[in-house]
Design an enzyme around this catalytic site. Structure first.
Site, mmCIF file in Angstrom:
data_model
loop_
_atom_site.group_PDB
_atom_site.id
_atom_site.type_symbol
_atom_site.label_atom_id
_atom_site.label_comp_id
_atom_site.label_asym_id
_atom_site.label_seq_id
_atom_site.Cartn_x
_atom_site.Cartn_y
_atom_site.Cartn_z
ATOM 1 N N ARG A 59 2.744 4.629 17.723
ATOM 2 C CA ARG A 59 3.276 4.620 16.362
ATOM 3 C C ARG A 59 4.108 5.879 16.080
ATOM 4 N NH1 ARG A 59 -1.559 3.796 12.504
ATOM 5 N NH2 ARG A 59 -2.664 4.924 14.137
ATOM 6 N N LEU A 61 7.205 6.233 15.540
ATOM 7 C CA LEU A 61 8.177 6.096 14.453
ATOM 8 C C LEU A 61 7.493 6.264 13.097
ATOM 9 C CD1 LEU A 61 11.071 5.556 13.576
ATOM 10 C CD2 LEU A 61 10.568 3.103 13.602
ATOM 11 N N LYS A 62 6.297 5.711 12.996
ATOM 12 C CA LYS A 62 5.547 5.842 11.741
ATOM 13 C C LYS A 62 5.372 7.322 11.386
ATOM 14 C CE LYS A 62 0.835 5.312 10.026
ATOM 15 N NZ LYS A 62 0.985 4.439 8.857
ATOM 16 N N GLU A 113 -17.486 -2.367 -2.022
ATOM 17 C CA GLU A 113 -16.888 -2.486 -0.674
ATOM 18 C C GLU A 113 -16.658 -1.153 0.042
ATOM 19 O OE1 GLU A 113 -13.592 -5.348 -0.479
ATOM 20 O OE2 GLU A 113 -14.420 -6.466 -2.176
ATOM 21 N N ARG A 134 4.400 1.116 7.795
ATOM 22 C CA ARG A 134 3.065 0.534 7.732
ATOM 23 C C ARG A 134 2.830 -0.468 8.855
ATOM 24 N NH1 ARG A 134 -1.618 -0.349 4.554
ATOM 25 N NH2 ARG A 134 -2.223 -2.389 5.333
ATOM 26 N N HIS A 189 -1.304 -2.502 -8.647
ATOM 27 C CA HIS A 189 -0.342 -1.897 -7.724
ATOM 28 C C HIS A 189 0.315 -0.664 -8.320
ATOM 29 C CE1 HIS A 189 -0.624 -6.161 -6.472
ATOM 30 N NE2 HIS A 189 -0.719 -5.598 -5.293
ATOM 31 N N CYS A 217 -6.333 -7.553 -8.699
ATOM 32 C CA CYS A 217 -6.793 -7.521 -7.304
ATOM 33 C C CYS A 217 -7.787 -6.369 -7.167
ATOM 34 C CB CYS A 217 -5.586 -7.349 -6.371
ATOM 35 S SG CYS A 217 -5.929 -7.701 -4.628
HETATM 36 N N1 GLN Z 1 -12.289 -8.325 -2.534
HETATM 37 C C1 GLN Z 1 -11.095 -7.741 -2.047
HETATM 38 C C2 GLN Z 1 -10.865 -6.398 -2.733
HETATM 39 O O1 GLN Z 1 -11.145 -6.272 -3.861
HETATM 40 C C3 GLN Z 1 -9.879 -8.623 -2.260
HETATM 41 C C4 GLN Z 1 -8.611 -8.028 -1.682
HETATM 42 C C5 GLN Z 1 -7.402 -8.911 -1.735
HETATM 43 O O2 GLN Z 1 -7.373 -9.889 -2.417
HETATM 44 N N2 GLN Z 1 -6.360 -8.557 -1.013
HETATM 45 O O3 GLN Z 1 -10.371 -5.461 -2.143
HETATM 46 ZN ZN ZN Z 2 -5.907 -9.871 -4.260
#
Ligand code: GLN
Ligand code: ZN
Length: 752
Positions: free
Chosen positions: A20, A22-23, A482, A513, A692, A724
Site C-alpha cells: 500500500r 501509494l496509500k 460493537e 482507502r 457522515h 447508520c
Molecule cells: N451495525 C452496523 C454499525 O452500526 C451497521 C453498519 C452499516 O450499516 N454499514 O456500524
Molecule cells: Zn448503514
C-alpha cells in the site's frame, strides 16, 4: 502445433502497491508531510515495478495508474473540471485532490458492480472539453524510457458520458459531438508518440443499452477510426448478450471481451466477428482470487486458437485493479489454501503459461500445467472445502424455514406487550465511536500482547460505559456498541469456519482507502456462538432492551472474495444457516430484539436488470432463512444504508423484518415515498441524523424530518434513529446529537 502466435496483454494493474505504498504516500502528502516531488517519485517507482512484473506480456497497460481515480483523471484530461474548482488551488495536483476529496468534492459512486468507487463526472449545457493529456503522456514517456511495450489505456467516450451526471438537466449524450474531437486529438497525439495500440474501455457494453446509447457507440467509433492508431475496444464485468453484434462490428482493430463472465458470448461472437479483427479473450478472472484451471481453459481455447490464429489475444477478464497484488507475501495463510489462490502477479504468470501452451504445445509447460492440475484437484476434493454436515443441513431445511409463524399484525401485539415501548421509540444502528483506546485494546489482543481475560475485561468496560451513556440519554432500545468489532463482516468471518484472511490482500476501494475482503473458501459452519456473551453482558447492565447485532448473509457474501466452485446463491444459504443459529441462540438467551444488517444487499444487484429478479429471489430468501425462525415475540430489525428502494420494494417487504432502519436524512425523507406507495406494512426507522458529517443536528431539524416522515408512514409505525452506525464519529459529537434526537422524539410524542 499451431504456427500462429497468440498475443498476451493486460488491462490494468493495481496501483496501490504491494505494501500500500501509494496509500501512505498520498496520506503523507495530504498531511503536508511530503512534497509533490516525493509523491511523483513514489508513483514513478510503483509504475516501474508494475511494468517489470508484467514484462513477459506482449503489451503492457500504461496510463491506468492514478493518484486517486481513473475516471477523475479522464475528467481532468478532457478539461471537464466542475466550475466551482476552476479558480481554486493553482497547483494542478492540489486542485485534483480538491475535486477528489475536498470541500464540495465530486460525488463518489461504485464502479459498475465492483467495490471500487469513482468520482462522478459532472455535465451541464456549458460543458466544453479541451484536451490536456500531460499526465498520460508523462506515464507513456516513462514507459518508453524503460523500454516497456506500452498500450495506453483510456476510458471510452460513451462510457465516460454514461457514468456522469447532469447538473442542469442536459442529456450527456448531447455532449458527444463536442467530446469526440478531444478523443480524436488524443489518439493522434498517441500515434505521434509511436503508439501502435490503444485500449479504449467501454464497459457499458455489458449493460442494457437504450437505442440512443448503442447509436452513440456507433457514432463514436466511426468518428475515431480515422486516427492512425489501432484501437482495442475493451469490455468487461459481464456478458455482451444483445450487444454482441454491435460490439463485434464497431470499426476498431480489436475487441476484448470478458470470457469468464461472458463465456457464452464467445461462440456466437466468433461467427459474427469480421475477418482481420483481433479478439482478445479475458480468460483469467480479474474479479476473484482463485487459481485458473489452466487445463480446462486450454481445452476450451485450443480450437478457438486454431480458428483465430494470430488474431487471438489473451488477457485477464478485466483490469487487475480489483485483486490484491502478490500472493507471495502471504506467509500466514494455510498452505493448502495458498496453492489454490492467485493474486495479480500470479494471474499474469497463468496468462504466460496459457500463451506458451498455445504457442508451443502443452508439453512446453508440462510441469506448470501439472502443478496447476494438482492444486485444482486438491481444492476440489479438500475436506476443508466440503463439509457434508453443512450440505445435509441445507438439504434438510423445511420449505417454510424462512417464514415467521404469524403475520406482522399478529406479531406486533405480542411484541408491544413484551417491549412496552413509547410512540416514536428511539434507538441507534449499532456501533458507537471506535475510540483510540478501543483500537489499542483490540490491536494488543490481536498481537497477543494481552490475554483473553484482560481483553474481555477491557471490552466489557467499553460496553458498560456505552450502556451508561445510552441510559443517560434515555434512548429506548440500546445497543452494546460493537467495540469488539473491527469491521461488521470481518468479525463474523473470523468466527465462522470456511473463511480465511490474507495479510496483504488489499484492494483499492477509493483514493487511498483499501479493503481486505475475507476469503470465503469452504462450506460455512458456526462452531460456537459469536455474539451472545457480549450482548448478554450489555443486557445484564440495564432494564431497557438491548438489541442483538448481527451482519446478514447477503452482506457477508457481497463483501468477501467468495468461492467460484458453487453458485453464490448456495454460499449465501450456507451463511444464512450459520447466522440463523446465532439468531436462535440470542433468542434463547432472552434477547428480545435482534438486528440483522444488510448494508450491502442493494449493491449486490447484477449489472443487468433482467438478472435482478433472480438475485433478489435468493438474497431475500437467505435473509428470511436467517431471520424468520424466531418466535412471534422476538422483534427482528434490519438496517440498510442509503438505497433507492422504489424498484425493489416488493422484495424489501418480503424480508418481513418487524422494523427496518434506513439512511434517509440526506434525501429529506424522499425515500419513504416508495414505502408509502407500496403500502409497506411493517415499522420503519428513517434516519434523521446524517452520521457522515461531524455537524450536530438540532432537535427542530430532526422533529421536522420526522413530521415529514409521518406524512408517508403512520406515526405508530415510526422509529427515531440515526442514518447508520456511529463508529467513525467522536463522542463529543454523538452525545449532543443523540440528546437532541431523544428530545425530538419526546416533542413528537407530545404533539400527537
Ligand atoms: N451495525 C452496523 C454499525 O452500526 C451497521 C453498519 C452499516 O450499516 N454499514 O456500524
Ligand atoms: Zn448503514
Amino acid at each position: 502445433m499451431t504456427h500462429h502466435k497468440v498475443t498476451t496483454h493486460n488491462l490494468g494493474f493495481p496501483r496501490i502497491g504491494p505494501n500500500r505504498e501509494l496509500k501512505f504516500a498520498l496520506e503523507a502528502y495530504w498531511k503536508d508531510q511530503s512534497s509533490d516531488d516525493e509523491l511523483d517519485r513514489i508513483a514513478a517507482q510503483l509504475r516501474t515495478q508494475n511494468w517489470q512484473w508484467q514484462n513477459k506480456l506482449d503489451w503492457t497497460p500504461v496510463g491506468e495508474f492514478s493518484f486517486y481515480d481513473h475516471v477523475l483523471d479522464t475528467s481532468f484530461m478532457l478539461g471537464n473540471i466542475p466550475e466551482r474548482f476552476r479558480t481554486l488551488p493553482k497547483n494542478e495536483l492540489d486542485r485534483y485532490f480538491q475535486v477528489a476529496r475536498g470541500r464540495a468534492a465530486g460525488e463518489m459512486t461504485k464502479w459498475f458492480d465492483t467495490n471500487y468507487h469513482y468520482i462522478v463526472p459532472e455535465f451541464n449545457r456549458s460543458t466544453h472539453f479541451a484536451l490536456n493529456a500531460t499526465s498520460l503522456l508523462k506515464q507513456i514517456e516513462q514507459a518508453q524510457t524503460e523500454n516497456v511495450r506500452a498500450k495506453p489505456v483510456i476510458l471510452g467516450p460513451v462510457t465516460y458520458l454514461a457514468l456522469g451526471k447532469s447538473t442542469d438537466g442536459v442529456n450527456p449524450l448531447d455532449l458527444l459531438e463536442s467530446l469526440l474531437p478531444a478523443y480524436g486529438e488524443l489518439l493522434n497525439m498517441l500515434a505521434a508518440k509511436g503508439i501502435e495500440w490503444v485500449q479504449i474501455d467501454e464497459p457499458i457494453l455489458v449493460t442494457e443499452l437504450a437505442p440512443e446509447w448503442t447509436n452513440a457507440l456507433s457514432i463514436a467509433y466511426h468518428t475515431l477510426k480515422s486516427a492512425p492508431i489501432k484501437i482495442l475496444l475493451a469490455t468487461y464485468f459481464g456478458s455482451l448478450q444483445e450487444n454482441a453484434y454491435l460490439a463485434a462490428n464497431l470499426p476498431v482493430a480489436g475487441l476484448h471481451v470478458d470470457a469468464v463472465r461472458g463465456r457464452n458470448d464467445i461462440t456466437p461472437l466468433l461467427n459474427v466477428l469480421p475477418q482481420h479483427r483481433v479478439l482478445s479473450l479475458g480468460v483469467i478472472d480479474g474479479r476473484n482470487i482463485w487459481k485458473t484451471d489452466l487445463n480446462a481453459t486450454l481445452d476450451w481455447l485450443e480450437p478457438i486458437a486454431l480458428q483465430l490464429g494470430n488474431r487471438l489475444w489473451l488477457a485477464p477478464s478485466c483490469s487487475l485493479l480489483h485483486v490484491p497484488v502478490d500472493l507471495q507475501k502471504e506467509t500466514q495463510l494455510d498452505p493448502d489454501l495458498v496453492t489454490w489462490l492467485a493474486f495479480a502477479k500470479q494471474k499474469l504468470q497463468e496468462l504466460h503459461i496459457l500463451a506458451e501452451a498455445l504457442n508451443n504445445g502443452r508439453h512446453a509447460v508440462a510441469s506448470f500445467l501439472h502443478e496447476n492440475q494438482t492444486a485444482v484437484e486438491s481444492r476440489r476434493q479438500s475436506s476443508r472445502v466440503n463439509n457434508p454436515v453443512v450440505k445435509l443441513a441445507l438439504a434438510n431445511l423445511a420449505p417454510d424455514a424462512g417464514t415467521r409463524q404469524s403475520t406482522y399484525k399478529e406479531r406486533v401485539t405480542k411484541q408491544s406487550a413484551r417491549l412496552n415501548l413509547p410512540l416514536f421509540p428511539t434507538t441507534t444502528i449499532g456501533s458507537f465511536p471506535q475510540t483510540k483506546e478501543i483500537r489499542r485494546q483490540r490491536k494488543a489482543f490481536r498481537q497477543k500482547e494481552i490475554d483473553a481475560i484482560t481483553y474481555k475485561t477491557a471490552m466489557q468496560t467499553e460496553i458498560a460505559s456505552c450502556i451508561k451513556e445510552q441510559e443517560a440519554l434515555e434512548l429506548d432500545v440500546l445497543v452494546h456498541g460493537e467495540a469488539e468489532r473491527n469491521d461488521m463482516v470481518e468479525y463474523f468471518a473470523e468466527h465462522l469456519e470456511g473463511f480465511a484472511f490474507s495479510q496483504y490482500g488489499w484492494v483499492q476501494s477509493y483514493g487511498s482507502r483499501c479493503v481486505k475482503p475475507p476469503i470465503l473458501y469452504g462450506d460455512i459452519q458456526r462452531p460456537k456462538a459469536m455474539t451472545v456473551e457480549w450482548i448478554l453482558y450489555a443486557q445484564s447492565l440495564t432494564q431497557r432492551p438491548v438489541k442483538g447485532m448481527l451482519t446478514g448473509p447477503v452482506t457477508l457474501l457481497n463483501w468477501s472474495f467468495v468461492r467460484n466452485d458453487q453458485p453464490r446463491a448456495i454460499t449465501c444459504r450456507q451463511l444464512a444457516l450459520a447466522m440463523r443459529e446465532e439468531v436462535l441462540d440470542l433468542e434463547r438467551a432472552g434477547i428480545k430484539i435482534i438486528q440483522i444488517d444488510e448494508a450491502a444487499l442493494r449493491e449486490g444487484l447484477p449489472l443487468r436488470k433482467t438478472q435482478w429478479q433472480s438475485y433478489l429471489n435468493w438474497a431475500i430468501e437467505a435473509f428470511r432463512l436467517c431471520a424468520n425462525s424466531v418466535q412471534d415475540e422476538t422483534q427482528i430489525h434490519t438496517h440498510m444504508c442509503y438505497s433507492e428502494f422504489n424498484d425493489i420494494m416488493p422484495f424489501i417487504a418480503q424480508m418481513d423484518a418487524d422494523v427496518i432502519t434506513i439512511e434517509t436524512s440526506r434525501s429529506n425523507m424522499k425515500l419513504l415515498e416508495a414505502f408509502k406507495d407500496f403500502s409497506y406494512p411493517n415499522e420503519i426507522g428513517p434516519g434523521v441524523y446524517d452520521i457522515h458529517s461531524p455537524a450536530v443536528p438540532d432537535t427542530a431539524q430532526m422533529t421536522a424530518l420526522m413530521e415529514k416522515a409521518a406524512q408517508y408512514i403512520p406515526a405508530e409505525r415510526l422509529w427515531v434513529n440515526p442514518d447508520c452506525g456511529l463508529k467513525t464519529r467522536q463522542w463529543d459529537e454523538v452525545k449532543p446529537a443523540l440528546l437532541a434526537l431523544v428530545q425530538a422524539a419526546q416533542s413528537l410524542r407530545q404533539s400527537i
